[in-house]
Design a protein around this motif. Structure first.
Motif, PDB file in Angstrom:
ATOM      1  N   GLU A 134       0.846  -1.190   0.000  1.00 46.04           N
ATOM      2  CA  GLU A 134       0.000   0.000   0.000  1.00 46.04           C
ATOM      3  C   GLU A 134       0.879   1.236   0.000  1.00 46.04           C
ATOM      4  O   GLU A 134       2.052   1.185   0.374  1.00 46.04           O
ATOM      5  N   SER A 135       0.295   2.345  -0.471  1.00 44.99           N
ATOM      6  CA  SER A 135       1.021   3.611  -0.506  1.00 44.99           C
ATOM      7  C   SER A 135       0.014   4.746  -0.596  1.00 44.99           C
ATOM      8  O   SER A 135      -1.187   4.527  -0.712  1.00 44.99           O
ATOM      9  N   ASN A 136       0.535   5.959  -0.583  1.00 41.62           N
ATOM     10  CA  ASN A 136      -0.287   7.137  -0.800  1.00 41.62           C
ATOM     11  C   ASN A 136      -0.325   7.455  -2.287  1.00 41.62           C
ATOM     12  O   ASN A 136       0.615   7.137  -3.020  1.00 41.62           O
ATOM     13  N   GLU A 137      -1.396   8.098  -2.730  1.00 44.71           N
ATOM     14  CA  GLU A 137      -1.500   8.476  -4.140  1.00 44.71           C
ATOM     15  C   GLU A 137      -0.373   9.416  -4.525  1.00 44.71           C
ATOM     16  O   GLU A 137       0.128  10.185  -3.708  1.00 44.71           O
ATOM     17  N   GLU A 138       0.006   9.321  -5.796  1.00 45.26           N
ATOM     18  CA  GLU A 138       1.037  10.156  -6.407  1.00 45.26           C
ATOM     19  C   GLU A 138       2.435   9.878  -5.865  1.00 45.26           C
ATOM     20  O   GLU A 138       3.356  10.637  -6.116  1.00 45.26           O
ATOM     21  N   GLU A 139       2.609   8.802  -5.109  1.00 47.62           N
ATOM     22  CA  GLU A 139       3.928   8.402  -4.621  1.00 47.62           C
ATOM     23  C   GLU A 139       4.356   7.124  -5.336  1.00 47.62           C
ATOM     24  O   GLU A 139       3.518   6.338  -5.782  1.00 47.62           O
ATOM     25  N   PRO A 140       5.668   6.875  -5.422  1.00 51.27           N
ATOM     26  CA  PRO A 140       6.136   5.644  -6.066  1.00 51.27           C
ATOM     27  C   PRO A 140       5.764   4.406  -5.246  1.00 51.27           C
ATOM     28  O   PRO A 140       5.739   4.453  -4.018  1.00 51.27           O
ATOM     29  N   VAL A 141       5.472   3.333  -5.941  1.00 53.50           N
ATOM     30  CA  VAL A 141       5.219   2.043  -5.316  1.00 53.50           C
ATOM     31  C   VAL A 141       6.242   1.065  -5.873  1.00 53.50           C
ATOM     32  O   VAL A 141       6.422   0.966  -7.088  1.00 53.50           O
ATOM     33  N   HIS A 142       6.934   0.353  -4.979  1.00 51.17           N
ATOM     34  CA  HIS A 142       7.937  -0.634  -5.363  1.00 51.17           C
ATOM     35  C   HIS A 142       7.377  -2.014  -5.042  1.00 51.17           C
ATOM     36  O   HIS A 142       7.155  -2.328  -3.867  1.00 51.17           O
ATOM     37  N   LEU A 143       7.133  -2.818  -6.068  1.00 53.59           N
ATOM     38  CA  LEU A 143       6.580  -4.165  -5.900  1.00 53.59           C
ATOM     39  C   LEU A 143       7.695  -5.173  -6.159  1.00 53.59           C
ATOM     40  O   LEU A 143       8.117  -5.374  -7.298  1.00 53.59           O
TER      41      LEU A 143
ATOM     42  N   ARG B 169       5.990   3.706 -20.348  1.00 49.63           N
ATOM     43  CA  ARG B 169       5.115   4.768 -19.835  1.00 49.63           C
ATOM     44  C   ARG B 169       4.366   4.364 -18.573  1.00 49.63           C
ATOM     45  O   ARG B 169       3.972   5.214 -17.783  1.00 49.63           O
ATOM     46  N   MET B 170       4.187   3.060 -18.345  1.00 45.43           N
ATOM     47  CA  MET B 170       3.445   2.597 -17.175  1.00 45.43           C
ATOM     48  C   MET B 170       4.319   2.410 -15.936  1.00 45.43           C
ATOM     49  O   MET B 170       3.868   2.645 -14.816  1.00 45.43           O
ATOM     50  N   ALA B 171       5.569   1.938 -16.143  1.00 50.83           N
ATOM     51  CA  ALA B 171       6.366   1.506 -14.996  1.00 50.83           C
ATOM     52  C   ALA B 171       7.831   1.353 -15.379  1.00 50.83           C
ATOM     53  O   ALA B 171       8.203   1.485 -16.547  1.00 50.83           O
ATOM     54  N   SER B 172       8.625   1.026 -14.359  1.00 49.26           N
ATOM     55  CA  SER B 172      10.022   0.651 -14.556  1.00 49.26           C
ATOM     56  C   SER B 172      10.234  -0.722 -13.942  1.00 49.26           C
ATOM     57  O   SER B 172       9.570  -1.076 -12.958  1.00 49.26           O
ATOM     58  N   LEU B 173      11.165  -1.464 -14.508  1.00 49.56           N
ATOM     59  CA  LEU B 173      11.533  -2.773 -13.985  1.00 49.56           C
ATOM     60  C   LEU B 173      13.016  -2.744 -13.682  1.00 49.56           C
ATOM     61  O   LEU B 173      13.823  -2.483 -14.587  1.00 49.56           O
TER      62      LEU B 173
ATOM     63  N   LYS C  77      18.132 -12.815  -9.472  1.00 47.83           N
ATOM     64  CA  LYS C  77      17.333 -13.593  -8.526  1.00 47.83           C
ATOM     65  C   LYS C  77      16.191 -12.787  -7.912  1.00 47.83           C
ATOM     66  O   LYS C  77      15.376 -13.314  -7.174  1.00 47.83           O
ATOM     67  N   SER C  78      16.130 -11.483  -8.231  1.00 44.76           N
ATOM     68  CA  SER C  78      15.027 -10.654  -7.773  1.00 44.76           C
ATOM     69  C   SER C  78      14.853  -9.490  -8.742  1.00 44.76           C
ATOM     70  O   SER C  78      15.757  -9.148  -9.505  1.00 44.76           O
ATOM     71  N   SER C  79      13.657  -8.911  -8.693  1.00 43.43           N
ATOM     72  CA  SER C  79      13.364  -7.735  -9.510  1.00 43.43           C
ATOM     73  C   SER C  79      12.319  -6.907  -8.770  1.00 43.43           C
ATOM     74  O   SER C  79      11.676  -7.381  -7.839  1.00 43.43           O
ATOM     75  N   THR C  80      12.192  -5.655  -9.215  1.00 45.18           N
ATOM     76  CA  THR C  80      11.213  -4.757  -8.608  1.00 45.18           C
ATOM     77  C   THR C  80      10.486  -3.995  -9.703  1.00 45.18           C
ATOM     78  O   THR C  80      11.121  -3.395 -10.571  1.00 45.18           O
ATOM     79  N   LEU C  81       9.165  -4.042  -9.647  1.00 39.79           N
ATOM     80  CA  LEU C  81       8.335  -3.225 -10.515  1.00 39.79           C
ATOM     81  C   LEU C  81       8.096  -1.912  -9.786  1.00 39.79           C
ATOM     82  O   LEU C  81       7.701  -1.908  -8.619  1.00 39.79           O
ATOM     83  N   ILE C  82       8.342  -0.796 -10.466  1.00 39.66           N
ATOM     84  CA  ILE C  82       8.156   0.515  -9.855  1.00 39.66           C
ATOM     85  C   ILE C  82       7.067   1.267 -10.611  1.00 39.66           C
ATOM     86  O   ILE C  82       7.186   1.505 -11.815  1.00 39.66           O
ATOM     87  N   LEU C  83       5.995   1.600  -9.886  1.00 45.12           N
ATOM     88  CA  LEU C  83       4.944   2.474 -10.402  1.00 45.12           C
ATOM     89  C   LEU C  83       5.304   3.864  -9.902  1.00 45.12           C
ATOM     90  O   LEU C  83       5.290   4.116  -8.691  1.00 45.12           O
TER      91      LEU C  83
END
Length: 115
Positions: free
Chosen positions: A13-22, A60-64, A71-77
């Motif tokens: 979870e996060s606040n709107e307009e902030e980055p999210v790291h999955l 345009r949607m995200a970064s990987l 052995k790991s990755s992170t999707l960044i919104l």
């Protein structure tokens, strides 16, 4: 054929307009496995977000971001909004079409799963 598996947290979870790291762990990844991310909005089919093999990728949607050992990755919104609330799937896919998948649900604004 491979037995590649991925693991992700159950929710973020996060606040709107902030980055999210999955994050996604895939310790059994092979050299030919691509890391794919999809998201599934409520009552819709999964949709492609991004994929990569060995280097970091942006669209345009995200970064990987992919760890050097893969052995790991992170999707960044980058600026998550309510429209980004969905189940996100990290999938390893090799050229044979064998998949290993896990899901994480992103809940914006402090919502909790099951409430």
């Amino acid at each position: 054929m491979g037995d590649a598996k991925t693991t992700q947290p159950n929710s973020m979870e996060s606040n709107e307009e902030e980055p999210v790291h999955l994050p996604c762990n895939h310790s059994t990844i092979s050299g030919t496995d691509y890391i794919h991310w999809y998201r599934q909005l409520p009552s819709q089919r999964p949709e492609y977000v991004i994929h990569g093999l060995t280097s970091n990728v942006n669209n345009r949607m995200a970064s990987l971001t992919i760890a050097e050992d893969r052995k790991s990755s992170t999707l960044i919104l980058h600026r998550a909004t309510l429209r980004d609330a969905a189940v996100y799937y990290c999938i390893l896919r090799d050229h044979s079409g064998t998949d290993g998948a896990a899901a994480v649900q992103y809940l914006p604004g402090g919502e909790r799963e099951g409430t």
